[in-house]
Design an enzyme around this catalytic site. Sequence first.
Site, mmCIF file in Angstrom:
data_model
loop_
_atom_site.group_PDB
_atom_site.id
_atom_site.type_symbol
_atom_site.label_atom_id
_atom_site.label_comp_id
_atom_site.label_asym_id
_atom_site.label_seq_id
_atom_site.Cartn_x
_atom_site.Cartn_y
_atom_site.Cartn_z
ATOM 1 N N TYR A 1 -16.524 4.863 -13.253
ATOM 2 C CA TYR A 1 -15.569 6.063 -13.893
ATOM 3 C C TYR A 1 -14.252 5.368 -14.058
ATOM 4 O O TYR A 1 -13.886 4.320 -13.670
ATOM 5 C CB TYR A 1 -15.675 7.278 -12.801
ATOM 6 N N THR B 1 -7.388 6.770 -3.689
ATOM 7 C CA THR B 1 -7.639 6.276 -2.261
ATOM 8 C C THR B 1 -6.924 5.102 -2.093
ATOM 9 O O THR B 1 -6.744 4.581 -0.485
ATOM 10 C CB THR B 1 -9.156 5.902 -2.288
ATOM 11 N N ASP B 2 -6.681 4.174 -2.958
ATOM 12 C CA ASP B 2 -6.331 2.745 -2.707
ATOM 13 C C ASP B 2 -4.953 2.757 -1.948
ATOM 14 O O ASP B 2 -4.871 1.783 -1.097
ATOM 15 C CB ASP B 2 -6.096 2.075 -4.145
ATOM 16 N N GLU C 1 1.405 -14.869 21.209
ATOM 17 C CA GLU C 1 1.000 -16.205 20.685
ATOM 18 C C GLU C 1 2.213 -16.861 20.139
ATOM 19 O O GLU C 1 2.028 -18.201 19.605
ATOM 20 C CB GLU C 1 -0.218 -16.231 19.998
ATOM 21 N N LYS D 1 -7.798 3.112 4.655
ATOM 22 C CA LYS D 1 -8.985 2.933 4.060
ATOM 23 C C LYS D 1 -9.861 2.114 4.449
ATOM 24 O O LYS D 1 -9.409 0.642 4.296
ATOM 25 C CB LYS D 1 -8.805 2.702 2.317
ATOM 26 N N THR E 1 -9.211 8.748 -8.378
ATOM 27 C CA THR E 1 -10.614 9.213 -8.350
ATOM 28 C C THR E 1 -10.848 10.597 -8.376
ATOM 29 O O THR E 1 -11.683 11.071 -9.112
ATOM 30 C CB THR E 1 -11.621 8.502 -7.225
HETATM 31 N N1 DAS Z 1 -8.417 3.152 -8.059
HETATM 32 C C1 DAS Z 1 -8.377 4.047 -7.201
HETATM 33 C C2 DAS Z 1 -7.099 4.645 -6.819
HETATM 34 O O1 DAS Z 1 -6.403 5.220 -7.826
HETATM 35 C C3 DAS Z 1 -9.255 5.335 -7.461
HETATM 36 C C4 DAS Z 1 -9.623 5.827 -6.233
HETATM 37 O O2 DAS Z 1 -10.202 5.718 -5.489
HETATM 38 O O3 DAS Z 1 -8.908 6.965 -6.072
HETATM 39 O O4 DAS Z 1 -6.828 4.711 -5.658
#
Ligand code: DAS
Length: 356
Positions: free
Chosen positions: A53, A119-120, A313, A192, A39
């Site tokens: 986007y 971010t993923d 457990e 995340k 992103t």
């Molecule tokens: N699809 C997500 C990624 O590329 C977009 C982002 O949040 O960066 O990890």
Amino acid sequence: MLKKTVMRWALVVVSAVLFGGTSIAQSKPNVVILATGGTIAGAGVDVTNSATYQAAKVPVDKLIAGIPQLSNIATVRGEQVFQIASESFTNANLLTLGKRVAALAKQGDVDGIVITHGTDTTEETAYFLNLVVHTEKPIVLVASMRPGTAMSADGMLNLYSAVAVAGSKDARGKGVLVVMNDEINSGRDVSKSINIKVEAFKSPWGPLGMVVEGKNYWFRKLDKRHTMNSEFDIEKIDALPLVEITYAGGNVSDTAYRAFANSGAKAIIHAGPGNGSVAGPLVPVLQEMRGKGIQIIRSSHVNAGGFVLRNAEQPDDKYDWIVAHDLNPQKARILATVALTSTNESKELQRIFWEY
Ligand code: DAS
């Protein structure tokens, strides 16, 4: 008169050296930005599109050109390693990126490295590099929750902060870092935690520090082994074994476990509820998998971070299973993948999960 002038100048030079004066004593650090997509390189149609986007569109040179103030804090150059959304990262991408980072870190003209990333899977890449790159130099991953085309985009300040941290001497030796939303988190701990807020990245045990207007404020250090103190070295790893994750809740079946076992997985991360719990009917299935030489690693998918202990457990000793400690399933997959490049012995693997 002359004596007074000389004395005054000497004082200026000494104070500049001692207190970090801006112009006389300091030359700017050399920081390399490795771009992979996400992103932070995304683009939307309208300024109101903060969530709609396309990721991985803007090239690294444009990201750098978009923040002219970077040149005040570092000498920056960029490399476009990939241009992908990070959910598409593969083990091959991790190997390529890890080897490039390790090579750059050995260069005398590189003081720090920033990696722009989606971010993923930032949390996976950051942990992987934390395990396998032997350097004291700051390696800083940075991402953004909104594309640069949106109002109140977060990528610009995140990238400026990441370059500031990567160029900082006081960020050396702290392991791989993730800079987002003014926080400096450990690449080991951070994940995340929500997919719609700019305050998305959290460490269950808290951030290492903050970065505000390019200055770092540190609060703690990572206790687990990393980078220079790691037994794993990317320069000695040319292939990564297949480790799969099964997500388990109520009404769980053995279908996914059997499919992964048949596909050649060397370990299965059981992403269980609660304490990495295993449903009764599944126990004999996992014992069968273990009997075939597949490592079974119990982790927890509870949101704020699990804490799976041995024999709490489940009789892990009896079944020869491994527990993922405080690692979430995706981080457990990364550690198991790296650990299996050096051993398939359960007790050794469990040691590694306690230490890293
Ligand atoms: N699809 C997500 C990624 O590329 C977009 C982002 O949040 O960066 O990890």
